[in-house]
Design a protein around this motif. Structure first.
Motif, mmCIF file in Angstrom:
data_model
loop_
_atom_site.group_PDB
_atom_site.id
_atom_site.type_symbol
_atom_site.label_atom_id
_atom_site.label_comp_id
_atom_site.label_asym_id
_atom_site.label_seq_id
_atom_site.Cartn_x
_atom_site.Cartn_y
_atom_site.Cartn_z
ATOM 1 N N GLY A 227 36.750 46.169 43.190
ATOM 2 C CA GLY A 227 36.203 47.451 43.602
ATOM 3 C C GLY A 227 36.418 48.454 42.484
ATOM 4 N N VAL A 228 35.749 49.620 42.596
ATOM 5 C CA VAL A 228 35.838 50.655 41.570
ATOM 6 C C VAL A 228 36.023 52.007 42.239
ATOM 7 C CG1 VAL A 228 34.636 51.850 39.684
ATOM 8 C CG2 VAL A 228 34.406 49.364 39.943
ATOM 9 N N LEU A 262 39.842 47.665 40.691
ATOM 10 C CA LEU A 262 40.848 47.070 41.569
ATOM 11 C C LEU A 262 40.428 45.650 41.903
ATOM 12 C CD1 LEU A 262 39.992 50.197 42.667
ATOM 13 C CD2 LEU A 262 42.123 49.870 43.883
ATOM 14 N N ALA A 263 41.273 44.695 41.628
ATOM 15 C CA ALA A 263 40.945 43.298 41.872
ATOM 16 C C ALA A 263 41.377 42.873 43.270
ATOM 17 C CB ALA A 263 41.630 42.414 40.834
ATOM 18 N N GLY A 264 40.729 41.823 43.773
ATOM 19 C CA GLY A 264 41.081 41.239 45.064
ATOM 20 C C GLY A 264 40.222 40.028 45.306
ATOM 21 N N GLU A 265 40.782 39.001 45.935
ATOM 22 C CA GLU A 265 40.018 37.766 46.094
ATOM 23 C C GLU A 265 38.825 37.928 47.009
ATOM 24 O OE1 GLU A 265 42.594 34.849 47.718
ATOM 25 O OE2 GLU A 265 43.110 36.013 49.495
ATOM 26 N N ASP A 266 38.845 38.946 47.881
ATOM 27 C CA ASP A 266 37.723 39.224 48.750
ATOM 28 C C ASP A 266 37.744 40.730 49.048
ATOM 29 O OD1 ASP A 266 39.671 39.664 50.759
ATOM 30 O OD2 ASP A 266 39.508 37.612 51.482
ATOM 31 N N PRO A 267 36.698 41.274 49.711
ATOM 32 C CA PRO A 267 36.665 42.718 49.957
ATOM 33 C C PRO A 267 37.875 43.238 50.727
ATOM 34 C CG PRO A 267 34.478 41.809 50.268
ATOM 35 C CD PRO A 267 35.402 40.640 50.064
ATOM 36 N N ALA A 268 38.408 42.459 51.671
ATOM 37 C CA ALA A 268 39.578 42.916 52.421
ATOM 38 C C ALA A 268 40.785 43.082 51.497
ATOM 39 C CB ALA A 268 39.902 41.939 53.546
ATOM 40 N N GLU A 272 42.846 46.470 50.677
ATOM 41 C CA GLU A 272 44.302 46.533 50.787
ATOM 42 C C GLU A 272 44.904 47.175 49.536
ATOM 43 O OE1 GLU A 272 48.119 43.645 51.913
ATOM 44 O OE2 GLU A 272 46.080 42.821 51.821
ATOM 45 N N ARG A 273 44.390 46.797 48.384
ATOM 46 C CA ARG A 273 44.894 47.369 47.130
ATOM 47 C C ARG A 273 44.460 48.829 46.987
ATOM 48 N NH1 ARG A 273 44.882 42.816 43.299
ATOM 49 N NH2 ARG A 273 47.059 42.603 43.910
ATOM 50 N N TYR A 274 43.219 49.122 47.361
ATOM 51 C CA TYR A 274 42.719 50.503 47.268
ATOM 52 C C TYR A 274 43.530 51.444 48.157
ATOM 53 C CZ TYR A 274 39.696 54.504 48.271
ATOM 54 O OH TYR A 274 39.224 55.770 48.466
ATOM 55 N N THR A 275 43.827 51.027 49.374
ATOM 56 C CA THR A 275 44.597 51.899 50.265
ATOM 57 C C THR A 275 46.070 51.938 49.887
ATOM 58 O OG1 THR A 275 44.779 50.086 51.884
ATOM 59 C CG2 THR A 275 42.991 51.687 52.197
ATOM 60 N N ALA A 276 46.556 50.909 49.187
ATOM 61 C CA ALA A 276 47.907 51.019 48.627
ATOM 62 C C ALA A 276 47.954 52.124 47.587
ATOM 63 C CB ALA A 276 48.330 49.683 48.012
ATOM 64 N N ALA A 624 34.473 40.891 57.060
ATOM 65 C CA ALA A 624 35.184 39.905 57.863
ATOM 66 C C ALA A 624 34.830 38.474 57.480
ATOM 67 C CB ALA A 624 34.871 40.130 59.347
ATOM 68 N N PHE A 625 33.608 38.265 56.970
ATOM 69 C CA PHE A 625 33.139 36.908 56.626
ATOM 70 C C PHE A 625 32.581 36.915 55.200
ATOM 71 C CE2 PHE A 625 32.858 37.430 61.207
ATOM 72 C CZ PHE A 625 33.516 36.300 61.670
ATOM 73 N N PRO A 626 33.426 37.139 54.203
ATOM 74 C CA PRO A 626 32.923 37.305 52.832
ATOM 75 C C PRO A 626 32.301 36.045 52.248
ATOM 76 C CG PRO A 626 35.320 37.134 52.842
ATOM 77 C CD PRO A 626 34.897 37.254 54.276
ATOM 78 N N ASP A 627 32.618 34.876 52.793
ATOM 79 C CA ASP A 627 32.078 33.632 52.251
ATOM 80 C C ASP A 627 30.820 33.161 52.968
ATOM 81 O OD1 ASP A 627 34.185 33.459 50.402
ATOM 82 O OD2 ASP A 627 35.483 32.527 51.909
#
Length: 720
Positions: A227-228, A262-268, A272-276, A624-627
């Protein structure tokens, strides 16, 4: 904002100075710094009379890389967002030969020395490219007077106050991969997938049916593991594959631009990182998840009216948790003086006590403005609590309230003064506040702390909501503070709840409202509500009843309108329908309000999860279903919490199409169990909608005709 005329040319009046190469790379502690001339340096003479951009990479948190682009750095240090989770000591810098790297947890940034300019963001473990800034991505754009560029809504706000557009912008472009989809950018009411859209981050009171938005967040997330966040609280213009179709472009006026990847294996994981980094929502009181009933806006009401509504709900066995008094609890032309209108509420303390005796929490409407008629105006004028124009006069206009002024929340004394009036109301018996407005914030003003008015335009809502939320937390305690806010920007999720603003009373507006909520969820906001039945106009009974089902299956639920009441028996009277009919408005509201009360432990658990991880209570299907590629564009259904799939019905007849991902799903209302992995067409009465629990969910107990039979257990239960 678009600067180019197709691929080769610039728009008339635009002079583009692009960063052409990394001429120099160096490590400065934990920062990687690149000197980026706007011409490829082939000989010594090329270093003369030539602007240079400085690009500095840092890491405020593991898995997050910040990029600061500077032309002239001698300007004053402007405020960005309050990055409450930022920490020292993250990131490791290596400059090795022709390459510089900044490694921070899951993400690595790589700058290659020489031409063309190249900044890549890669997955640290796999080396997979997330996104990149390449040739003609990094730009310092000079804008001549009369240039053929469109600053959009911001130009309207600047009219008569400043040169439009600004004289210079910094822009960045990050690449989009094939099949990459972009989500977020605040509560936006158009398509959920933002590819192809131009988005201005600029809070506006524009309703739900235009490109304007109340909650603008310069943050997006993609389906490619990152994300950005653009750390600029003023106007940021995004071109999401809409100028350079292979890239997301973002630009802001001035000499600098800062953003975070901000990196993350999926949008959730990205959320999580963005809100941290920007802050997580607190836990909310259990009563806030119940049904809120309002007086509506311009309707006529007094204590007798309020009592009749509450009695009517009780007589019909419709559980009610909160009663909300909208604007006219105060006197005409006096908003906000924080005084009950004695003509209609002569005994406010007694009335509030009587409402509490009935088990109700009480919410009252406020805004950040002081009308000239209010006795507080003279006090604010005398003490310097109101926002002023450059000539020293108080900023005022007659839109909304006659002679309206604006509280200067950058002044600590003004903030305390405003909070003091809220404390008095809380001690009188009020439980929470609806913090309306906060978008009509002028530019031709001077703030007490010297803040740039352009940056304060969106950030003002943050200061306003923070001031109110702080009082609620101090007076009511942790876990009991809740606001009902309309405007916000990045980090606003720390002061829940937010509602969708002024919709119209139609199925189309109901659908755009849902899109706004899903977009806001992708922007880090965990809790969200909307005006059941729509705000403007009188909904026909079909719209009202379909919206009831949707509204009671949102994180928070409020009945509210503009010039008409929203009590259900009025719709049955209009339709000539017996209230005992299962298809009546009364029966539909009772059924879904009772269902939501049964679901409360499940919803509270989802709220607790949001406080811990930032994952929203109401979850877009692509989150919820990124894949599952079938979920990527869905904007007419969602998950409520981790396990309940909700597909609101947007037709009077009850026809609905929905997509069930793979797995076993059980209808919570009928008990039918079906296998997912495709689309379904269903028809539902007003007392029903597609509401499916997936295998292993917390929700158990099924009933075909009686919502009272639905039960929930703590997380970990199975559907039976």
């Amino acid at each position: 904002m678009k600067f180019t005329d197709g691929f080769w040319q610039l728009r008339p009046g635009v002079d583009a100075l692009y960063g052409r190469e990394a001429f120099e790379l160096r490590a400065e502690g934990r920062a990687l710094v690149a000197l980026v001339p706007t011409k490829v340096v082939e000989r010594r003479g090329d270093t003369l009379n030539r602007p240079v951009l400085t690009v500095t990479l840092t890491s405020p948190l593991a898995g997050v890389i910040g990029v600061r682009i500077e032309h002239h750095r001698g300007g004053r240090d402007e405020r960005g967002f309050d990055l409450v989770g930022a920490e020292e000591g993250h990131g490791e810098v290596v400059v090795d030969g022709e390459e510089g790297r900044l490694v921070s947890g899951d993400v690595t940034a790589v700058i290659r020395r020489g031409a063309p300019w190249s900044l890549e963001f890669r997955d640290t473990a796999t080396g997979r490219l997330l996104t990149s800034s390449g040739e003609k991505s990094l730009g310092y754009m000079r804008i001549a007077p009369g240039a053929q560029v469109d600053p959009g809504i911001v130009g309207n706000a600047r009219a008569g106050t400043d040169t439009t557009p600004a004289a210079a912008y910094v822009h960045e472009q990050l690449g989009l991969g094939v099949g990459e989809l972009v989500y977020g950018l605040g509560e936006r009411f158009g398509p959920l997938v933002k590819n192809g859209q131009a988005v201005d981050i600029w809070n506006a009171d524009g309703g739900t049916s235009s490109e304007q938005a109340y909650k603008n967040v310069p943050f997006y997330v993609t389906n490619r593991g990152y994300g950005v966040l653009v750390d600029h609280p003023g106007h940021v213009s995004f071109e999401v594959g809409s100028e350079a179709v292979e890239r997301v472009q973002f630009s802001a006026a001035g000499e600098t631009l800062e953003y975070f990847v901000l990196a993350g294996e999926d949008p959730a994981a990205v959320l999580e990182r963005y809100t941290a980094l920007t802050g997580r929502p607190p836990t909310l009181p259990e009563w806030s998840y119940g049904l809120w009933l309002s007086t509506s806006f311009t309707t006529s009401y007094d204590e007798a009216t309020v009592t009749s509504f509450i009695d009517g709900m009780a007589e019909r066995d419709i559980p009610l948790e909160v009663f909300h008094f909208d604007c006219f609890w105060m006197r005409d032309f006096g908003w906000c003086d924080f005084e009950w209108d004695p003509r209609v509420f002569p005994d406010p303390e007694g009335m509030l006590a009587r409402l509490h005796e009935r088990g109700l929490a009480v919410c009252v409407w406020i805004n950040p403005y002081i009308a000239q008629r209010s006795p507080l105006f003279d006090e604010g004028l005398r003490e310097g609590y109101l926002v002023r124009r450059p000539d020293g006069s108080v900023w005022q206009w007659d839109l909304w309230q006659a002679g309206m002024a604006l509280v200067d929340f950058t002044n600590p004394d003004a903030r305390s003064w405003y909070q003091g009036h809220l404390r008095r109301l809380l001690r009188q018996g009020v439980d929470c506040f609806k913090t309306d407005f906060g978008e009509r914030i002028p530019l031709d003003v001077v703030y007490a702390d010297g803040s740039d008015p352009e940056r304060m335009h969106n950030l003002y809502a943050q200061l306003y909501n923070e001031a109110v939320f702080e009082v609620l937390r101090e007076e009511r305690g942790e876990g009991e503070a809740v606001v009902f806010a309309r405007s916000a920007t990045a980090g606003g999720q720390r002061m829940p709840v937010h509602w969708g603003g002024d919709s119209t009373s139609s199925f189309a507006s109901m659908a755009e409202t849902l899109r706004g909520g899903l977009s806001l969820a992708f922007s880090g906001f965990a809790h969200w509500s909307h005006d059941i039945g729509g705000f403007e106009g009188l909904p026909d009974p079909a719209v009202f009843k379909r919206w009831v089902a949707f509204g009671l299956l949102s994180s928070h639920s409020r009945l509210h309108g503009s010039d008409t009441y929203r009590v259900p028996w009025l719709f049955d009277e209009a339709e000539g329908r017996d209230e005992a009919d299962p298809q009546s408005a009364v029966s539909v509201l009772r059924r879904f309000t009772t269902l939501k009360r049964r679901l409360r432990p499940y919803l509270v658990a989802a709220g607790d999860e949001a406080a811990a991880t930032g994952v929203p209570v109401m979850r877009p299907m692509a989150l919820a279903f990124p894949d599952d590629p079938g979920a990527a564009h869905l904007d007419r259904q969602y998950l409520l919490g981790p396990d309940l799939l909700v597909a609101p019905v947007f037709t009077a007849e009850g026809d609905v199409e929905l997509y069930l991902p793979e797995g076993r799903w059980t209808s919570l209302l009928t008990g039918e169990t079906v296998e997912g992995g495709g689309w379904r067409r269903e028809r539902h009465g007003f007392d029903s909608l597609p509401l499916y629990a997936r295998a292993g969910s917390a929700v158990i107990g099924l009933a075909s005709d009686d919502a009272d039979a639905v039960d929930v257990v703590p997380t970990g239960g199975d559907v039976r």
